[in-house]
Design a protein around this motif. Structure first.
Motif, PDB file in Angstrom:
ATOM      1  N   LEU A  30       0.858  -1.183   0.000  1.00 21.27           N
ATOM      2  CA  LEU A  30       0.000   0.000   0.000  1.00 21.27           C
ATOM      3  C   LEU A  30       0.893   1.231   0.000  1.00 21.27           C
ATOM      4  O   LEU A  30       1.661   1.455   0.935  1.00 21.27           O
ATOM      5  CB  LEU A  30      -0.912  -0.001   1.227  1.00 21.27           C
ATOM      6  N   THR A  75      -5.473   6.904   4.082  1.00 18.86           N
ATOM      7  CA  THR A  75      -5.466   5.645   4.830  1.00 18.86           C
ATOM      8  C   THR A  75      -6.784   4.879   4.741  1.00 18.86           C
ATOM      9  O   THR A  75      -6.933   3.841   5.388  1.00 18.86           O
ATOM     10  CB  THR A  75      -5.152   5.926   6.313  1.00 18.86           C
ATOM     11  N   ALA A  95      -6.596   1.149   3.885  1.00 17.77           N
ATOM     12  CA  ALA A  95      -6.018   0.357   4.971  1.00 17.77           C
ATOM     13  C   ALA A  95      -7.010   0.190   6.118  1.00 17.77           C
ATOM     14  O   ALA A  95      -7.138  -0.906   6.693  1.00 17.77           O
ATOM     15  CB  ALA A  95      -4.743   1.024   5.470  1.00 17.77           C
ATOM     16  N   THR A 119       2.640  -4.318   7.707  1.00 15.40           N
ATOM     17  CA  THR A 119       1.460  -3.857   8.438  1.00 15.40           C
ATOM     18  C   THR A 119       1.011  -4.932   9.418  1.00 15.40           C
ATOM     19  O   THR A 119       1.673  -5.967   9.576  1.00 15.40           O
ATOM     20  CB  THR A 119       0.308  -3.531   7.472  1.00 15.40           C
ATOM     21  N   ALA A 177       3.351  -1.406   3.804  1.00 15.65           N
ATOM     22  CA  ALA A 177       2.984  -0.014   3.523  1.00 15.65           C
ATOM     23  C   ALA A 177       4.245   0.831   3.478  1.00 15.65           C
ATOM     24  O   ALA A 177       5.213   0.575   4.213  1.00 15.65           O
ATOM     25  CB  ALA A 177       2.006   0.531   4.565  1.00 15.65           C
TER      26      ALA A 177
END
Length: 511
Positions: free
Chosen positions: A233, A367, A370, A389, A396
């Motif tokens: 991410l 975010t 996520a 993560t 990330a």
């Protein structure tokens, strides 16, 4: 940007120079054919590499040699003297290398060495993934994809970006390109051919709306699903919008994407007056670029001094004076109350005339993806030292990542371009099974007219600022001290000293 190489200068190294001309630890620039070459002596070894950084063309002779590497004085790229490989962003292209030999007390630089394919680093553990998905088309996402292929990863790479442009050199969008001093072909980090040649499936104008961590799939806005073995991410940040009446008008701009920058340039082509909201790095770089275009520029900001929160009061006063000397008019400790066409009303009751407005009041990390995936989010996506993560196989990097910084001893999130690139590189290695901690010292640079400001470390708070040199004379080093040590260092034209400070921070991790 890249400097004009011109005709090579210095001694003809192919004809040889005296060994005494290059004592241990020294550097010398000469020529070999029609190319400029940097000759470096380290103990009994001699190295010959390209004399300019492959990022913006910085003169490596003015940089720092440490171990078997050379670091660029401008933006702290790092190269291997043995192979020329670009070890650290912001440079990605390697330096050329030449053969060097000693005969009869003289040094000769002979043929240029053929570029060897970098060997993948050893030490990976676990099963090598077959499918890697990267969500984000910015600094971290690009750097990760580039590193994966540099490490000879043979699996599939899908790179999802909701931008309409391939990854671009974002720092230039508020600097030389916006000022009209850089051509458009300098802006893409790589041409579109790079992605096809390296079998990177770059999907532009594509939005990821959900991550199904259980089935390891990324769900797209059009309903499509992309399976992954490893997911990065790197969704970056988005500009904070001005929440006042009239801020949604088409002549009110933010600057984040290539399209944003082009829209501002189009406005500037016929404008005479502009208002910049915010005295941040982006805001003031925009102001400098607009003044380069002879546009009357007013800056409105809540601060007492520009950039004081990051650089302290002395540098804040210097930056204000620098911009005022170039014609910028400040309205500090003010806010925008409303925008009515070409009129910008301030909290004081004053009204400014503007043909267009640029808002630079900060960014917020993206975010949402996520959070919806159930990842731990705490003022950013929480990651460990390996940029993992809270969910297996999801990493990330970049503006969204909050990581344990060994230098400050805190969990931090920063919005620095070079940090994002270096995190992308580290995440790529760890997705391939390496256990490499992200330990790079944070670094950023800012440009204001002909004055560059470099900054290493991270200091949200400090007890004192020690100034070495003369700020007004544009030759200074500032040490931000706290807890009995130096937390960060900023400099103006003290390039070697700030590189030395960076190296010192790398080797000094607090207990």
């Amino acid at each position: 940007m890249a400097q004009d190489q011109g005709k090579p200068t210095g001694p003809d190294l192919s004809q040889g120079i005296a060994l005494a001309d290059v004592p241990d630890g020294s550097k010398l620039v000469g020529r070999c054919g029609d190319e400029q070459v940097l000759l470096v002596c380290r103990g009994t070894e001699l190295f010959a590499v390209s004399a300019t950084c492959t990022h913006y063309g910085g003169p490596l002779v003015d940089g720092l040699v440490t171990d078997d590497t050379v670091r660029c004085p401008w933006h702290h790229a790092c190269f291997d003297l043995r192979t020329g490989e670009a070890l650290r962003a912001p440079a990605f292209n390697p330096l050329a290398s030449w053969a060097v030999e000693q005969r009869d007390g003289r040094i000769f630089v002979s043929e240029k060495l053929k570029r060897a394919t970098p060997k993948p680093r050893s030490g990976g553990s676990g099963q090598v993934p077959e499918k890697i998905v990267i969500v984000g088309g910015g600094a971290a996402g690009f750097a990760a994809a580039e590193m994966l292929r540099r490490e000879q990863f043979q699996g599939s790479i899908v790179m999802i970006s909701d931008d309409q442009s391939p990854p671009v050199d974002r720092p230039n969008l508020s600097k030389d390109y916006l000022a009209g001093k850089a051509p458009e072909d300098w802006i893409p980090l790589r041409s579109e051919k790079f992605y096809s040649k390296n079998n990177i499936d770059l999907r532009l104008k594509t939005e990821a709306v959900h991550v199904d961590a259980r089935s390891r799939q990324v769900v797209l806005a059009d309903g499509g699903r992309i399976p992954y073995d490893r997911l990065l991410l790197a969704t970056g940040a988005e500009p904070v919008r001005l929440a006042v009446p009239g801020a949604d008008q088409p002549h009110v701009h933010t600057l984040r994407s290539f399209a944003d920058c082009k829209a501002i340039i189009a406005r500037a082509a016929t404008a005479r007056r502009a208002v910049v909201v915010g005295a941040s790095f982006i805001g003031l770089e925009v102001a400098a670029a607009l003044r380069s275009r002879d546009i009357d520029t007013h800056v409105v900001a809540t601060e007492k001094r520009p950039m004081e929160r990051v650089l302290g009061p002395q540098m804040g006063e210097f930056i204000r004076a620098l911009h005022e000397a170039h014609g910028v008019v400040f309205h500090l400790e003010e806010t925008v109350g409303s925008i009515d066409g070409g009129k910008v009303k301030l909290s004081s009751g004053d009204t400014l005339a503007a043909d267009f407005i640029v808002v630079g009041i900060g960014v917020r990390p993206r975010t949402g993806l996520a959070e919806a995936a159930g990842l731990v989010v705490d003022r950013g996506v929480a990651v460990n030292a390996f940029l993992e993560t809270s969910a297996p196989w999801i990493f990330a990097a970049g503006d969204i990542a909050r990581w344990p910084d060994p230098h400050s001893g805190e969990n931090i999130r920063v919005e620095h371009w070079v940090v994002a690139e270096r995190q992308g590189q580290t995440a790529a290695l760890n997705m391939l099974g390496h256990r490499e901690k992200f330990v790079a010292v944070p670094f950023f640079w800012s440009q204001h007219y002909d004055v560059p400001i470099n900054y290493v470390g991270h200091a949200e708070r400090w007890e004192e600022i020690v100034v070495e040199g003369d700020i007004a004379a544009r030759y200074c080093l500032l040490r931000f001290n706290g807890n009995g040590r130096t937390l960060a260092v900023a400099s103006v034209f003290r390039d070697v000293e700030i590189l030395e400070a960076e190296v010192a921070m790398e080797h000094t991790v607090p207990v």
